[in-house]
Design an enzyme around this catalytic site. Sequence first.
Site, PDB file in Angstrom:
ATOM      1  N   ARG C  96       0.836  -1.209   0.000  1.00 28.63           N
ATOM      2  CA  ARG C  96       0.000   0.000   0.000  1.00 28.63           C
ATOM      3  C   ARG C  96       0.869   1.258   0.000  1.00 28.63           C
ATOM      4  O   ARG C  96       0.492   2.280  -0.549  1.00 28.63           O
ATOM      5  CB  ARG C  96      -0.913   0.028   1.230  1.00 28.63           C
ATOM      6  CG  ARG C  96      -1.886  -1.135   1.274  1.00 28.63           C
ATOM      7  CD  ARG C  96      -2.785  -1.035   2.485  1.00 28.63           C
ATOM      8  NE  ARG C  96      -3.522  -2.282   2.679  1.00 28.63           N
ATOM      9  CZ  ARG C  96      -4.589  -2.413   3.461  1.00 28.63           C
ATOM     10  NH1 ARG C  96      -5.033  -1.367   4.130  1.00 28.63           N
ATOM     11  NH2 ARG C  96      -5.198  -3.561   3.583  1.00 28.63           N
ATOM     12  N   GLU C 167     -10.865  -2.462  -5.562  1.00 29.54           N
ATOM     13  CA  GLU C 167     -11.448  -1.496  -4.640  1.00 29.54           C
ATOM     14  C   GLU C 167     -10.627  -0.208  -4.611  1.00 29.54           C
ATOM     15  O   GLU C 167      -9.452  -0.191  -4.972  1.00 29.54           O
ATOM     16  CB  GLU C 167     -11.515  -2.081  -3.223  1.00 29.54           C
ATOM     17  CG  GLU C 167     -12.536  -1.364  -2.330  1.00 29.54           C
ATOM     18  CD  GLU C 167     -12.380  -1.668  -0.848  1.00 29.54           C
ATOM     19  OE1 GLU C 167     -11.245  -1.902  -0.404  1.00 29.54           O
ATOM     20  OE2 GLU C 167     -13.400  -1.657  -0.127  1.00 29.54           O
TER      21      GLU C 167
END
Lengths: 151, 151, 473, 473
Positions: C96, C167
């Site tokens: 991330r 997402e």
Amino acid sequence: MVLNTMSQTVVLGVIGSDAHVVGITILEQAFSAAGFDVVNLGVQTSQEEFAEAAVAHDAGAVLVSSLYGHAEQDCQGFHQVLEEAGVDAATYIGGNLAVGQDDFEETRATFEALGFDRVFDSETDPEEAIAALRDDLGLTTTDTERATISS
Amino acid sequence: MVLNTMSQTVVLGVIGSDAHVVGITILEQAFSAAGFDVVNLGVQTSQEEFAEAAVAHDAGAVLVSSLYGHAEQDCQGFHQVLEEAGVDAATYIGGNLAVGQDDFEETRATFEALGFDRVFDSETDPEEAIAALRDDLGLTTTDTERATISS
Amino acid sequence: MIRDERIPSDELRRIDEEIRSDWPTGADVDFEEAIAYHESLPERKRFADVLESADKPLLQPRAGVPRLDDQIELLEYLHGEGKADLLPTTIDSYTRDNEYEKAQQGLEKARETGDDTLNGFPAVNHGVEGCRELIEAIDAPIEVRHGTPDARLLAAITFAGGFQSFEGGPISYNIPYTKRHGLEETIERWQFVDRLAGAYTQRGVRINREPFGPLTGTLVPPSIAIAIGIVEGQLAATQGVRSITLGYGQVGNVVQDVAALNALRDLANEYLPDEVVVTTVFHEWMGGFPPDEARANGVISLGGMTAAIAQPDKVITKSPQEFQGVPTMQANAAGLRTTRQVIDMAIEQNIGIDGIVEEQDLIERETRCLMDAIFTHGDGDVVQGTIKAFDSGALDVPFAPSDSAKGAILPARDDDGRVRIFEWADLEMDDDIKEIHKARLSQRADTEGREQSFRMVADDVDAISDGKLIGRP
Amino acid sequence: MIRDERIPSDELRRIDEEIRSDWPTGADVDFEEAIAYHESLPERKRFADVLESADKPLLQPRAGVPRLDDQIELLEYLHGEGKADLLPTTIDSYTRDNEYEKAQQGLEKARETGDDTLNGFPAVNHGVEGCRELIEAIDAPIEVRHGTPDARLLAAITFAGGFQSFEGGPISYNIPYTKRHGLEETIERWQFVDRLAGAYTQRGVRINREPFGPLTGTLVPPSIAIAIGIVEGQLAATQGVRSITLGYGQVGNVVQDVAALNALRDLANEYLPDEVVVTTVFHEWMGGFPPDEARANGVISLGGMTAAIAQPDKVITKSPQEFQGVPTMQANAAGLRTTRQVIDMAIEQNIGIDGIVEEQDLIERETRCLMDAIFTHGDGDVVQGTIKAFDSGALDVPFAPSDSAKGAILPARDDDGRVRIFEWADLEMDDDIKEIHKARLSQRADTEGREQSFRMVADDVDAISDGKLIGRP
């Protein structure tokens, strides 16, 4: 209900001190709808009550239900009682026949040794028992199927 | 909001890489409502950012929050950084200060040894920290209470 | 100046090549070959088709572990024992942060020791081939779930790896997740992700995109979540995305949750272009959970009940071990089955509850105020409008850690437990709507015999984990 | 001929002395001393007062083990860890059959071996003193729950032992529990139990009486449960009982369950004398449970949700281990906490659902038909009316094992999952009501593309344990 003239009488009951009534109520409905004459002895039925009813109604089959796990002891000597009363009928038993039914084949063997013609577990659909009984009594499906939906 | 002229400035922030923002938002509101001037540095604040803000705003207190369990490593050398910057303020820390906070007294000792004046667990109400700070800064309740409900 | 415009093909190609050089596995991505791969996948693995053709809410858990074989085992369990309809692959924190080197070290350590040294599946490091092994092993569609501000390489690899749902978004994976990423930066990065999804879509491989609806997960007023979801949907649509799932996180008041899901569906269909197929996803309670599995099951079931009434297209489930962090796979499957049981028992009842229409109307009016503010701030351009509206505070998210949002508004529950706004700061909203919120909060203050204050906010944040909906004194 | 008349004092005394000689512990009962004992109990142990003054649904589990110290430990756990508001003491099967000698052997074996050789607490064998030890040890009111057709000695001992609530009744502890006990016989026995409770009541010790609402626990149409509850309430009131809790078992359709609880409350207040304080109890699903704790938690939570909407005075909770029989105390407490969490989150929302009024109206009309039938059958006497109505089949209970009921009616769910009557047999009901049921079941048959038949009944019986409300093919 249109009753089939060839229909046979079936005596039905829960043996011993067992008070589980739902299964037998469904069975009564299923066999009636399939064209059989059903004599439902209800719960907590003794061996002698089965025998008396089978004689009185000249039953073609005696169907024993047991769900509380004590079927084996409740059925000891049952076939002797039937024989002594002069009952000549197919005998089936079904339900939760042993506590912890891990190996059903073993359970089946136990109850066949006790004298039952057929042994069913608690997952059996009524239709399966009906088909088996038609077989054993030499009835064809058409003998009874007319009656199934006329109630 | 009616600001109290005697109010002190409090610098507030979440130390290290921690991004837990809810607790500090509530604290900002609580200290503001109690009449303090609050400088909220937000989440992921470095030791140097705390020191700079404390100097820039002449802070009376530095309040450090940590909720992700790495407070001890994030606070190593913190008081030396403050001292070198010339900060002279009360220092508090609160939150989930250790993973598996079974013995809070031990945790308290750890952070007092690091130089914090007061150490709070995550169940502490803001009111408790406010009362402690009034004590430490020599403020009376009446100095600030006028402001609490006027927002 | 960045605007809401489609990235030209040559620019798409340029960025694609650039970002693929960030990590060695990027070299294995071949768009044409990837299209052929997607075309070879059976219908039951096509995310958008499965989701859009469902006749009842589909269930999807969260799940990600570092090693490929463990991830396969985990998803097979959730599919088999949890009866999940859709599966996730949750990405680890290093990925991330685009720290692929650290993710690589973690993955290697996981392979050596068997421990879960990462908190998710490092898809970039597994590369196209690793992703495809996962896609092939699992007999259901799988979505990439993460929280990555710059997800360009992750998208390039996972799309080529056979994933058909992704997402996130430039606002929803910025404001609640990170402190210092600018909105302009994340919008630019996500324009590429959407443009890449659009390129697949153009070739008949409809990549489903799902903005992260719950935002900060803490008492987010429905209209704010809906407005941000619509904006992210608009940005994706501009880049060619045609399957968009907009999300909403349960606040716990059934009327408000059902009304919000209805409003989300209606407004999304109104604001988004006709060629986009819109679906909705409902997240079970994202706030603090009770530190007790029995009580957590009650929280999960209230979510299931709400889903049975509102009938979103998808439900993201929670587990009874939510309080303690990552659940065991057994607990994860249990959360799925509890939710399934409640939905399946309740959904055929066609339960209608009072007050939905009024609440939906209020939510829609609020959302339109926010959408108008964005439009005005950007002189008609939604990208500029979003950046400027967040900058001025006309658009805001409560409890936002990001420097890109003021995070100055404060929510609190009213006397029925519906989330209202207690501190408006600079949020753009019609005065009559503000008056409605004020009156509702005042009613609560009367019931509780105390003034409206931040104490209500603090009490509400902890209420559900303490066993109630409303933080009464 | 037995009628609905109060047992005269001398007759009460005669029977009391007779039944107290059935087992040695009966000799320890002294009415005057017992009154003094009850007066010494603190307010928080007075069952009727605690229940009637509650401002939200109180929770009560089921629990009973043979040994006194184990029973104390069990109830302390359910009170402390389960946060039960009201506690139970469930009586063993031998005591229910008045086999005190066998119960004694079981109790002694339990004391020797530490095993639970009985399936409940043999209160008669523990005697007045043992009961009082339990009452004193637990800081909450405790009810006696059993299933005993002839509960006279059990009542005499437990009332003297300090219990202030007693479950059961002549119909509800006969029809679903036993095959051959005649209704006339059980009515006579329970007239004594109620008369004894009335004697305490007259002296200021209000013994709460609770007919067993769920009956056979299997798809019981609400109006049948309500009519029988009202009859048992009337019989108790005649004997001087002034605190009566009428019960109803969840069928799983929220509209029907809420409507039924409303109807129960309204009709009970209408039919029972003004001097009786009526409260209501809702039993979480009494039918077959899923063989999976996660799914069972969903069933329990639907019960909690229903309770939050209908707001009965008391809820009897289930545990996630319901499928396997007697739960561990941990599972029992978990069922309590799951229920509590759902109720506490939902109750302040004041959720109103559509269609309650219409369904309540239908249930009330059906109940009045049955009450009229009983009145007519008995020429105004409710005892004779009940006996004759059951005999003729004008009053009936589905799946009743007792020879005292025909057990000839068959229920089935309609297309919304509400319980209707498929086979009416001889049940007395207005034709227009029968037409409504028929039309609803016909709608379901159309949906399913099959004829109405007993197959629906069979499928419905298993549906919830299979994960659905309605047994669709």
